[in-house]
Each structure stands twice: as structure tokens, then as C-alpha cells.
Design an enzyme around this catalytic site. Structure first.
Site, PDB file in Angstrom:
ATOM      1  N   TYR A 142       2.124 -13.393 -52.484  1.00  0.00           N
ATOM      2  CA  TYR A 142       2.248 -13.823 -51.093  1.00  0.00           C
ATOM      3  C   TYR A 142       0.982 -14.505 -50.582  1.00  0.00           C
ATOM      4  O   TYR A 142       1.045 -15.354 -49.693  1.00  0.00           O
ATOM      5  CB  TYR A 142       2.546 -12.621 -50.187  1.00  0.00           C
ATOM      6  CG  TYR A 142       4.010 -12.290 -50.022  1.00  0.00           C
ATOM      7  CD1 TYR A 142       4.798 -12.001 -51.129  1.00  0.00           C
ATOM      8  CD2 TYR A 142       4.594 -12.252 -48.763  1.00  0.00           C
ATOM      9  CE1 TYR A 142       6.135 -11.680 -50.981  1.00  0.00           C
ATOM     10  CE2 TYR A 142       5.926 -11.929 -48.604  1.00  0.00           C
ATOM     11  CZ  TYR A 142       6.696 -11.642 -49.715  1.00  0.00           C
ATOM     12  OH  TYR A 142       8.019 -11.324 -49.551  1.00  0.00           O
ATOM     13  N   LYS A 192       5.793  -5.668 -64.183  1.00  0.00           N
ATOM     14  CA  LYS A 192       6.411  -6.509 -65.212  1.00  0.00           C
ATOM     15  C   LYS A 192       5.361  -6.708 -66.307  1.00  0.00           C
ATOM     16  O   LYS A 192       5.016  -7.840 -66.690  1.00  0.00           O
ATOM     17  CB  LYS A 192       6.866  -7.836 -64.574  1.00  0.00           C
ATOM     18  CG  LYS A 192       7.722  -8.721 -65.472  1.00  0.00           C
ATOM     19  CD  LYS A 192       9.106  -8.175 -65.761  1.00  0.00           C
ATOM     20  CE  LYS A 192       9.827  -9.075 -66.763  1.00  0.00           C
ATOM     21  NZ  LYS A 192      11.114  -8.496 -67.228  1.00  0.00           N
ATOM     22  N   ASP A 224      12.837  -5.297 -63.553  1.00  0.00           N
ATOM     23  CA  ASP A 224      14.260  -5.588 -63.762  1.00  0.00           C
ATOM     24  C   ASP A 224      15.032  -4.290 -64.002  1.00  0.00           C
ATOM     25  O   ASP A 224      16.109  -4.075 -63.448  1.00  0.00           O
ATOM     26  CB  ASP A 224      14.467  -6.601 -64.897  1.00  0.00           C
ATOM     27  CG  ASP A 224      13.675  -6.281 -66.160  1.00  0.00           C
ATOM     28  OD1 ASP A 224      12.828  -5.362 -66.138  1.00  0.00           O
ATOM     29  OD2 ASP A 224      13.906  -6.957 -67.187  1.00  0.00           O
ATOM     30  N   ASP A 248       9.164  -6.203 -51.874  1.00  0.00           N
ATOM     31  CA  ASP A 248      10.028  -6.902 -50.917  1.00  0.00           C
ATOM     32  C   ASP A 248      11.476  -6.816 -51.390  1.00  0.00           C
ATOM     33  O   ASP A 248      12.378  -6.448 -50.630  1.00  0.00           O
ATOM     34  CB  ASP A 248       9.579  -8.372 -50.814  1.00  0.00           C
ATOM     35  CG  ASP A 248      10.451  -9.171 -49.862  1.00  0.00           C
ATOM     36  OD1 ASP A 248      10.757  -8.652 -48.765  1.00  0.00           O
ATOM     37  OD2 ASP A 248      10.836 -10.301 -50.213  1.00  0.00           O
ATOM     38  N   ASP A 252      14.685  -3.986 -50.041  1.00  0.00           N
ATOM     39  CA  ASP A 252      15.985  -4.420 -49.505  1.00  0.00           C
ATOM     40  C   ASP A 252      17.104  -3.745 -50.271  1.00  0.00           C
ATOM     41  O   ASP A 252      18.085  -3.269 -49.696  1.00  0.00           O
ATOM     42  CB  ASP A 252      16.154  -5.947 -49.620  1.00  0.00           C
ATOM     43  CG  ASP A 252      15.773  -6.676 -48.337  1.00  0.00           C
ATOM     44  OD1 ASP A 252      14.867  -6.182 -47.634  1.00  0.00           O
ATOM     45  OD2 ASP A 252      16.365  -7.737 -48.048  1.00  0.00           O
TER      46      ASP A 252
HETATM   47  C1  IPM Z   1       9.989  -8.213 -45.099  1.00  0.00           C
HETATM   48  C2  IPM Z   1      10.398  -9.652 -44.878  1.00  0.00           C
HETATM   49  C3  IPM Z   1       9.125 -10.501 -44.845  1.00  0.00           C
HETATM   50  C4  IPM Z   1       8.459 -10.380 -46.196  1.00  0.00           C
HETATM   51  C5  IPM Z   1       9.335 -11.966 -44.454  1.00  0.00           C
HETATM   52  C6  IPM Z   1      10.093 -12.108 -43.145  1.00  0.00           C
HETATM   53  C7  IPM Z   1       8.037 -12.708 -44.387  1.00  0.00           C
HETATM   54  O1  IPM Z   1      11.283 -10.056 -45.860  1.00  0.00           O
HETATM   55  O2  IPM Z   1       9.256  -7.661 -44.263  1.00  0.00           O
HETATM   56  O3  IPM Z   1      10.414  -7.638 -46.100  1.00  0.00           O
HETATM   57  O4  IPM Z   1       8.816 -11.100 -47.137  1.00  0.00           O
HETATM   58  O5  IPM Z   1       7.552  -9.561 -46.322  1.00  0.00           O
HETATM   59 MG    MG Z   2      11.949  -8.494 -47.137  1.00  0.00          MG
END
Ligand code: IPM
Ligand code: MG
Length: 357
Positions: A142, A192, A224, A248, A252
Site C-alpha cells: 500500500y 506467501k 492462498d 485487506d 473481507d
Molecule cells: C479497508 C478498505 C480500504 C483498504 C480502502 C477503502 C482504501 O478496503 O479498510 O479494508 O484497502 O484498506
Molecule cells: Mg478492504
């Protein structure tokens, strides 16, 4: 206790979910005899519209002056075509960097009341889901340099750099071990290392830090495989520690298997200074302005705020219990709606949780 909080509602559903968390915090203040002072500042698209950039200096200052920051969400189609350097997401990345928030805690916990909304098979769900993803937040691909666009051999290229310094790995790993020590005492480091040098260093440093935590069981997993294991049997995980981009993606995934991404909070912490608390979900422009959003993730983020930034464990648990009671009493926003439950809007759900404190 007197606590000063900076609110960053942001974009999309942000301005709808934020007042619900404030309602709940005000209720906590009354019950437990605290005083919360709220300041508000601009971030993301809202800040672009008002000031031309996603993270005004004034916002950084207001956050630094606060004991903690509560954020809604940033981004939306309205700003999809603005220059890369001023995208709403840059505001979020910028405030993380400015406040030194290197540790992002993302608990994926399945409320038993929502088991029916979970995407996994009932026999898998029955084993329970309670995973804490500890994501490194201010390094990795990032922020790595060099990055950019170029022309090479007559064609356009885009590039980023995935880089970790050992001190960055050490501090996030130590934090994750501490968290594991306070929970199930199992830590899985995800990397990884079969392909990436940056991951080989990551693994070496994790092994060094592990020497200080002989009471915590450490394992390593390739990213993975971790993505697969999370849906195959999430109950095998207690705490996961990983780098920025893997975290990230995995957070999710971990969140949605609990039923709805609309339920999950997060905490971003530094060594000193204010922490920042935000729901894991985004700005959901498709439902913005319709009183449909699920405010639970923001309300639960406020609970994490009290726990980690104010040392108010009892108060944090009071919020978490109120959320659970609202679910047990059958109230649902549309994202977690099931037959036989009572569907309510965002503001009403805020009232329902606040009443149960
Ligand atoms: C998160 C989001 C952010 C990230 C984006 C909106 C920059 O996806 O907080 O997970 O990638 O960190
Ligand atoms: Mg995210």
C-alpha cells in the site's frame, strides 16, 4: 471520565450510521456517568467537495487532539474520476499514516442469532466462528516505493513495491501475540513465503518474536491456503496476523462468512496517540440516503473504541450485549433479514440498541 471523540462521518451511508453510534455512546455516558465530547471533521468525498482534497489539515489536527476517532466510510461513484492523488480512499490511507495506525484489529465473530444468515453449511457454522484478523496497516504494498506508471519497451506499465522493514513486522507480530495471549492462545501468521522475499523476511521475524511467547501456539500458512481454510473450517483460527494487502482481502472474507459485512467493527491502533475505529464495510452508495444501512458495525466499533482507547471494558460489553439483545428480540436491517424477523431501518435500529443499554 471525560472523553473527547472526533467523528468522521465521510460518504455514502457514513452520515446515516454515525448518529446511531452517537446515540448509543450518549446512553453509555448517562448510565456510567461519563462525559463524551464530540467534534466532527471532513474526510473522503465530503472533504473533496468542500475543500478540494480528501484529508484537510484541519481534520488531521482535530483527530490528533481527540482521545479517539470514529469513522463512517469513504468513497462513492461521484468521485470515481477524480485524480488518483485526491481519491477519497487517499483520505483514509492518509489518516492511518498520519496517526501511525500500524495495527488493524478486525474481529469476525458470528452472533448465534445470525447463524441462519451465515453462508456456510450449518455443520460448519455449528463449530463457531470467532477469528481476530490482525492486519498490518501502514506498510507493505500500500505504501511501498517506488510506485507509479511508466513506459517500458514501448508499452505502459504500472508498478508497486511490496516491502516490509523488520521493525514493522516485529511490532505487529508482538501486538498479535499479546492479543492471542488474551484469547485462545493460537496465532497463525499468513504470508506467501513460497514465492515472495518480503514474506520470507516476514516469517523470519515472526519466528524471532515468537521466542517471547512460548505460551502461544504459532503456525504459518500461505495466503492462498488461508483463503481456502477460512471458508472450509473457520473454527480452526483464533488470531491471524498478516500484512496489509493480505489482511485487506482475508478480513473481507472472514467478515462475510459471519452473515453480513454490516455487522463487523474494526480498531486501528498506534503505539501512543488516538486510535481510529470504523466499520469494515464501505460507503454502500447503492443504499445511501434510504435509511437501509446496518448501523451495528459502527455501533460495535464504538464498543471497541471504549475498550481500547478508554479502558472501559464494562461499557464496551454493555454495547455488545445490547446489540445481541436487539438481535435476540428479532430486529433486523435488510442485509440480515430472515423470515419471521422484524425489519427496521437504520435510525430505528440505533434506537433499539440504545434502549437496550
Ligand atoms: C479497508 C478498505 C480500504 C483498504 C480502502 C477503502 C482504501 O478496503 O479498510 O479494508 O484497502 O484498506
Ligand atoms: Mg478492504
Amino acid at each position: 471520565m471525560r472523553v473527547s471523540l472526533c467523528l468522521l462521518p465521510g460518504d455514502g451511508i457514513g452520515p446515516e450510521i454515525m448518529p446511531q453510534a452517537v446515540k448509543v455512546l450518549e446512553r453509555i455516558a448517562g448510565k456510567f456517568n461519563h462525559e463524551f465530547f464530540f467534534a466532527e471533521a471532513l474526510i473522503g468525498g465530503a472533504a473533496i467537495d468542500a475543500t478540494g482534497g480528501p484529508l484537510p489539515q484541519e481534520t488531521i489536527e482535530k483527530c490528533r487532539e481527540a482521545d479517539a476517532v470514529l469513522l463512517g466510510a469513504v468513497g462513492g461513484p461521484k468521485w470515481d474520476n477524480v485524480a488518483n492523488e485526491i481519491r477519497p480512499e487517499r483520505g483514509l490511507l492518509g489518516i492511518r499514516k498520519e496517526l501511525g495506525l500500524f495495527a488493524n484489529l478486525r474481529p469476525a465473530h458470528l452472533f448465534p442469532e445470525l447463524a441462519g444468515a451465515c453462508f456456510l453449511r450449518p455443520d460448519i457454522v455449528a463449530r463457531g466462528i470467532d477469528v481476530m484478523v490482525v492486519r498490518e496497516l501502514t506498510g507493505g504494498i500500500y505504501f511501498g516505493e517506488p510506485k507509479g506508471f511508466d513506459t517500458r519497451d514501448g508499452e505502459r506499465v504500472g508498478f508497486n513495491t511490496m516491502i516490509y522493514k523488520e521493525h514493522e513486522v516485529r511490532r505487529i507480530t508482538a501486538m498479535a501475540f499479546e492479543i492471542a495471549r488474551g484469547r485462545g492462545k493460537r496465532l497463525c501468521s499468513v504470508d506467501k513465503a513460497n514465492v515472495l522475499e518480503v514474506s520470507q523476511l516476514w516469517r523470519e521475524v515472526v519466528l524471532e518474536v515468537a521466542k517471547d511467547y512460548p505460551d502461544v501456539e504459532l503456525s504459518h500458512m500461505y495466503v492462498d491456503n488461508a483463503a481456502m481454510q477460512l471458508v472450509r473450517d473457520p473454527s480452526q483460527f483464533d488470531v491471524i496476523v498478516t500484512g496489509n494487502i493480505f489482511g485487506d482481502i482475508l478480513s473481507d472474507e472472514a467478515s462475510v462468512i459471519t452473515g453480513s459485512i454490516g455487522m463487523l467493527p474494526s480498531a486501528s491502533l498506534s503505539d501512543d496517540g488516538p486510535g481510529l475505529y470504523e466499520p469494515i464495510h464501505g460507503s454502500a452508495p447503492d443504499v445511501a440516503g434510504q435509511d437501509k444501512a446496518n448501523p451495528m458495525a459502527t455501533i460495535l466499533s464504538a464498543a471497541m473504541l471504549l475498550r481500547h482507547s478508554c479502558n472501559m471494558e464494562q461499557e464496551a460489553q454493555a454495547i455488545e450485549k445490547a446489540v445481541q439483545r436487539a438481535l435476540a428480540d428479532g430486529f433486523r436491517t435488510i442485509d440480515t433479514m430472515e423470515p419471521g424477523k422484524a425489519q427496521v431501518g437504520c435510525a430505528k435500529m440505533g434506537d433499539i440498541v440504545a434502549e437496550r443499554i
